[in-house]
Enzyme design. Structure first.
Site, PDB file in Angstrom:
ATOM      1  N   GLY A  99      34.499  -8.031  21.092  1.00  0.00           N
ATOM      2  CA  GLY A  99      32.919  -7.553  22.574  1.00  0.00           C
ATOM      3  C   GLY A  99      31.685  -8.179  22.798  1.00  0.00           C
ATOM      4  N   GLU A 146      25.198  -9.053  19.008  1.00  0.00           N
ATOM      5  CA  GLU A 146      26.049  -8.090  19.945  1.00  0.00           C
ATOM      6  C   GLU A 146      26.387  -7.910  21.846  1.00  0.00           C
ATOM      7  OE1 GLU A 146      28.353  -6.270  18.923  1.00  0.00           O
ATOM      8  OE2 GLU A 146      28.369  -4.926  16.842  1.00  0.00           O
ATOM      9  N   ASP A 147      27.353  -7.296  21.894  1.00  0.00           N
ATOM     10  CA  ASP A 147      27.052  -6.972  23.078  1.00  0.00           C
ATOM     11  C   ASP A 147      26.503  -5.784  22.663  1.00  0.00           C
ATOM     12  OD1 ASP A 147      29.394  -5.826  21.404  1.00  0.00           O
ATOM     13  OD2 ASP A 147      30.203  -5.515  23.369  1.00  0.00           O
ATOM     14  N   ASP A 189      25.204   1.230  20.234  1.00  0.00           N
ATOM     15  CA  ASP A 189      25.832   2.724  20.542  1.00  0.00           C
ATOM     16  C   ASP A 189      25.461   3.246  18.984  1.00  0.00           C
ATOM     17  OD1 ASP A 189      27.255   4.968  20.967  1.00  0.00           O
ATOM     18  OD2 ASP A 189      28.256   4.315  21.787  1.00  0.00           O
ATOM     19  N   LYS A 233      21.877   1.739  23.744  1.00  0.00           N
ATOM     20  CA  LYS A 233      22.239   2.298  24.443  1.00  0.00           C
ATOM     21  C   LYS A 233      21.655   3.548  23.165  1.00  0.00           C
ATOM     22  CE  LYS A 233      26.423   3.830  26.270  1.00  0.00           C
ATOM     23  NZ  LYS A 233      27.970   4.215  26.896  1.00  0.00           N
ATOM     24  N   PHE A 246      29.609   5.071  30.820  1.00  0.00           N
ATOM     25  CA  PHE A 246      30.486   4.641  29.846  1.00  0.00           C
ATOM     26  C   PHE A 246      30.880   3.077  30.612  1.00  0.00           C
ATOM     27  CE2 PHE A 246      35.363   4.724  28.839  1.00  0.00           C
ATOM     28  CZ  PHE A 246      35.728   4.572  28.375  1.00  0.00           C
ATOM     29  N   ASP A 284      35.612  -3.401  27.065  1.00  0.00           N
ATOM     30  CA  ASP A 284      36.847  -3.567  27.063  1.00  0.00           C
ATOM     31  C   ASP A 284      36.697  -2.010  27.678  1.00  0.00           C
ATOM     32  OD1 ASP A 284      36.775  -2.554  24.394  1.00  0.00           O
ATOM     33  OD2 ASP A 284      38.820  -2.584  24.667  1.00  0.00           O
ATOM     34  N   ARG A 316      37.253  -7.539  29.610  1.00  0.00           N
ATOM     35  CA  ARG A 316      36.324  -7.916  28.839  1.00  0.00           C
ATOM     36  C   ARG A 316      35.353  -9.299  29.779  1.00  0.00           C
ATOM     37  NH1 ARG A 316      35.720  -6.141  23.938  1.00  0.00           N
ATOM     38  NH2 ARG A 316      37.990  -5.852  22.505  1.00  0.00           N
TER      39      ARG A 316
END
Ligand code: PRP
Length: 184
Positions: free
Chosen positions: A46, A102-103, A106, A134, A155, A162, A168
């Site tokens: 990601g 990192e993308d 979470d 997040k 979401f 993805d 992506r």
């Protein structure tokens, strides 16, 4: 798989805003590591677009490497604490300034486990650069040194994130229209 427009509820972060923020993060890194060398580590997959855009703006001397992790026993949209490395680094990180890219953070399990794994290899420093945070979903505490955007619990997809491995490449971060996506 549908055209992204059929499942896009809204564009959360548009391309211009993303690129502006990525440049700002790179400027912070350039400032913090002036005169030093850094090793950027892309957590596949990601983080790929973010990492590529970020490194284009770096003036500090930098090398790159990639690693991949996967988590078991989790649904596709969340990870558990059970994270294992599926692709190791090619680089010896001992004594180096390392920045994990990192993308999204979470639950925090992925990056937290990666940090634990890499600390044992004695980098000179180890920092985290995450495009999206997040925080409301956090299950383990994570220190994010370079944060692109704090986002709500939506979401999201695009710009590395993805949906069943697709989309992506989108240049923006969008919110999935769950009703339309689930009908597919
Ligand atoms: C995503 C993302 C992070 C992780 C964040 O990866 O890239 O690595 O989940 O979730 P967490 O904070 O709850 O652990 P994913 O496992 O979907 O793989 P990908 O990067 O290949 O899409």
């Amino acid at each position: 798989m549908q055209d992204y427009q059929d499942i896009l509820a809204e564009v959360l972060i548009d391309e211009v805003s993303l690129q502006k923020r990525v440049k700002e993060l790179a400027d912070q890194i350039n400032h913090d590591y002036a005169g030093e060398q850094v090793l950027l580590i892309c957590i596949l997959r990601g983080a790929l677009p973010f990492m590529v855009d970020l490194m284009r703006h770096l003036s500090v001397l930098n090398a790159i490497d990639c690693m991949a992790v996967s988590s078991y026993g989790a649904g596709a949209r969340s990870s558990t604490g059970n994270v294992r490395m599926t692709l190791d680094l090619q680089t010896n990180i001992e004594g180096k300034h390392v920045i994990l890219v990192e993308d999204i953070v979470d639950s925090g399990h992925t990056i937290s486990r990666v940090i634990d794994m890499l600390r044992t290899r004695k980098p000179r420093s180890l920092k985290v650069c995450a495009l999206l945070d997040k925080a409301s979903r956090r299950e383990v505490p994570v220190m994010i040194d370079y944060r692109g955007f704090s986002i709500e619990n939506k979401f999201v997809f695009g710009y590395g994130l993805d949906l069943d491995e697709f989309y992506r490449n989108l240049p923006f971060v969008g919110v999935v229209d769950l009703e339309k996506y689930n009908k597919e």
